[in-house]
Scaffold this motif. Structure first.
Motif, PDB file in Angstrom:
ATOM      1  N   SER B  61       0.831  -1.212   0.000  1.00 30.83           N
ATOM      2  CA  SER B  61       0.000   0.000   0.000  1.00 30.83           C
ATOM      3  C   SER B  61       0.861   1.255   0.000  1.00 30.83           C
ATOM      4  O   SER B  61       0.565   2.223  -0.712  1.00 30.83           O
ATOM      5  N   ASP B  97      -6.129  -0.777   3.970  1.00 30.63           N
ATOM      6  CA  ASP B  97      -5.100  -0.264   3.057  1.00 30.63           C
ATOM      7  C   ASP B  97      -5.154   1.248   2.896  1.00 30.63           C
ATOM      8  O   ASP B  97      -4.176   1.876   2.523  1.00 30.63           O
ATOM      9  N   GLU B 146      -4.089  -3.856  -5.711  1.00 30.42           N
ATOM     10  CA  GLU B 146      -3.269  -4.417  -4.639  1.00 30.42           C
ATOM     11  C   GLU B 146      -3.943  -5.649  -4.059  1.00 30.42           C
ATOM     12  O   GLU B 146      -5.132  -5.642  -3.766  1.00 30.42           O
TER      13      GLU B 146
HETATM   14 MG   LIG Z   1      -1.891  -3.005   2.082  1.00 28.26          MG
END
Ligand SMILES: [Mg+2]
Ligand SMILES: Nc1nc2c(ncn2[C@@H]2O[C@H](COP(=O)(O)OP(=O)(O)OP(=O)(O)O)[C@@H](O)[C@H]2O)c(=O)[nH]1
Lengths: 135, 356
Positions: B61, B97, B146
């Motif tokens: 992240s 995140d 992600e």
């Molecule tokens: Mg993350």
């Protein structure tokens, strides 16, 4: 097989106080009750909170605060949500508030105000009931 | 105009709230999502889709956030999807995140959405492909996806993305162990993050050795190879000469995943990663591989959608009572699961014939 609507909740911690244990406890409890919890961490400005809520399209926003800044920060969050046309998002607050502030906070549009030591199940039930009532 | 087409039009015009709502429709499989996506489909295919995967806590992240900032500085608009697992027991998820992404919040050129994997256990969310298309149609130049690298999610990300970054970090135990076999195959760019920590050099060397080994074996098969140089970060955080694995790879005609070191938390080494992403995209276009990948993705999309549609139709045609009765029969061992499936498919056929 349309999925039953998932409740999405943003948990944010506005203000400058430096620890977020309470907020994390609530976030985990809501997750364990089956909700999707977006946790944004410490020191969030009202602008950050509202933009995050918008992008994440949450059903509810929970603000946790320990410093005494709530009467400055909460109205701003409400105002920004209004400007984005998202006053429909359920608001609730957790933290330590002077008794006389609680009616004020509720008047701003916060449907739930939870003091320290609130049962996390109570918070989850509150969210579910409010969301269900909105249909 | 109906709701779905109206929403699609607003997404196309860059309305953030509409995009957020479309993503919700997609996630909750609202019927309107399909119509809106169909209307938006011709607008898709412009964005560069970058998967970012790796073990928990490697700094994915933080890296995406730094890459987004660098891309914004180059005038690109950025979409970010962060997928985290849902609990298979409660269906809940804690999506954290965003903590690393809050820098961008005032920037209208970055749109970030947290997604729970929902129905898909261990993989990317079923809705990820559609969510990527929504961001693409909304005009994002770069879309980062992600996901925690583990099992099915790795395979899913390789399918969904054009370029895959695998993020590693020193100090997560045995470095060699961290580079599992599958991850070597899906990586287009390796990032050794947390290069401020001890062991980054060792991790880079171990990785390079593994890639070299894989390459020697490949060379034996195809009689061709290219050189790979692990990039080195000098004290200023810039990449020293010789650390241009990405460019070397393009020149050779065959893509060699560069190994780049970053300190994402301090935004060091980020430009080199962005350049490697662009170099990979250029490589995909010039080699024609992008067309092949797009074809594969299309085949995969069609197959998955077909699977879901057939299941839905079969269940609908049989009706809930019949489905329950068959499940009871299987549980009681009166019939076997295959027989139940045959019965469901027959019910579907019967229903289809009645309709004609
Ligand atoms: Mg993350
Ligand atoms: N020392 C150091 N720490 C870093 C660096 N980049 C990120 N971190 C820290 O590593 C921790 C994890 O970072 P994240 O970006 O949340 O990692 P992640 O891979 O996204 O984590 P998950 O999404 O939970 O899998 C945080 O405390 C970061 O501040 C770095 O370059 N050096």
């Amino acid at each position: 097989m349309t999925q039953q609507p998932k409740i999405r909740v943003l948990i944010a911690k506005p203000g400058l106080d430096g620890h977020d244990r309470g907020a994390k406890v609530v976030a985990r409890a809501l997750r364990d009750s089956g909700m999707e919890v977006i946790y944004t961490g410490l020191r969030q400005t009202p602008e950050m909170i509202v933009e995050a809520a918008l992008q994440e399209d949450v059903d509810a926003i929970g603000l946790s605060i320990l410093s005494n800044a709530h009467m400055a920060l909460f109205p701003r969050v409400v105002e920004l949500l209004g400007a984005e046309g998202r006053r429909d998002i359920l608001l609730f607050a957790g933290g330590i508030f002077p008794d006389e502030d609680v009616p004020e906070i509720k008047k701003l549009g916060f449907r739930g105000v939870f003091g320290p030591g609130s049962d996390t199940r109570e918070i989850a039930d509150f969210i579910r009931a409010e969301i269900a009532a909105r249909g | 105009m109906n709701d779905a087409l109206d929403l699609a039009a607003r997404v196309a015009s860059g309305d953030r709230r509409a995009l957020a709502r479309l993503l919700t429709w997609i996630e909750s499989e609202r019927p309107g999502a399909r119509e809106a996506l169909a209307a938006l489909y011709p607008r898709t295919g412009r964005a560069h889709i970058v998967g970012v995967t790796g073990a928990p806590g490697t700094g994915k992240s933080t890296l995406v956030s730094a890459l987004a900032a660098a891309a914004r500085a180059r005038g690109r608009s950025v979409g970010i999807l962060s997928v985290d697992p849902s609990s298979p027991f409660t269906g809940g998820a804690l999506l954290g995140d965003r903590i690393r992404m809050m820098d961008h919040i005032a920037d209208r050129g970055v749109f970030m959405r947290s997604m729970a994997s929902r129905g898909s256990v261990g993989g990317l969310a079923v809705a990820t492909g559609d969510a990527i298309r929504a961001l693409d149609a909304a005009g994002c130049d770069l879309v980062f996806v992600e996901t925690v690298g583990a099992g099915q999610a790795e395979i899913d990300i390789a399918r969904a993305a054009q370029t895959v970054i695998v993020v590693e970090a020193p100090g997560l135990g045995d470095e060699i162990q961290a580079f599992k076999a599958g991850i070597l195959e899906i990586a287009d760019v390796f990032v050794i993050n947390k290069a401020d920590r001890e062991g980054a050099e060792r991790a880079a060397n171990a990785l390079k050795a593994m890639l070299d080994l894989g390459n020697t074996m490949k060379q034996r098969r195809v009689g061709r190879g290219a050189d790979l140089s692990a990039a080195t970060l000098d004290a200023s955080g810039h990449h020293a000469p010789g650390g241009t694995g990405a460019h070397a790879a393009v020149a050779s005609g065959e893509w060699r995943p560069p190994i780049l070191k970053t300190v994402a938390a301090e935004k060091r080494g980020i430009e080199a990663v962005l350049e490697a992403l662009e170099a990979h995209r250029t490589h995909l276009v010039e080699s024609g591989e992008i067309v092949l990948r797009e074809r594969e993705r299309a085949a995969d999309d069609v197959q998955r959608s077909l699977g879901r549609a057939l299941i839905r139709r079969a269940l609908e045609a049989a009706g809930p009572a019949r489905v329950e009765a068959l499940i009871d029969a299987v549980a009681a061992r009166r019939i076997d699961p295959r027989a139940a499936v045959d019965a469901l498919l027959d019910a579907r056929l019967d229903a289809g014939q009645e309709g004609e």
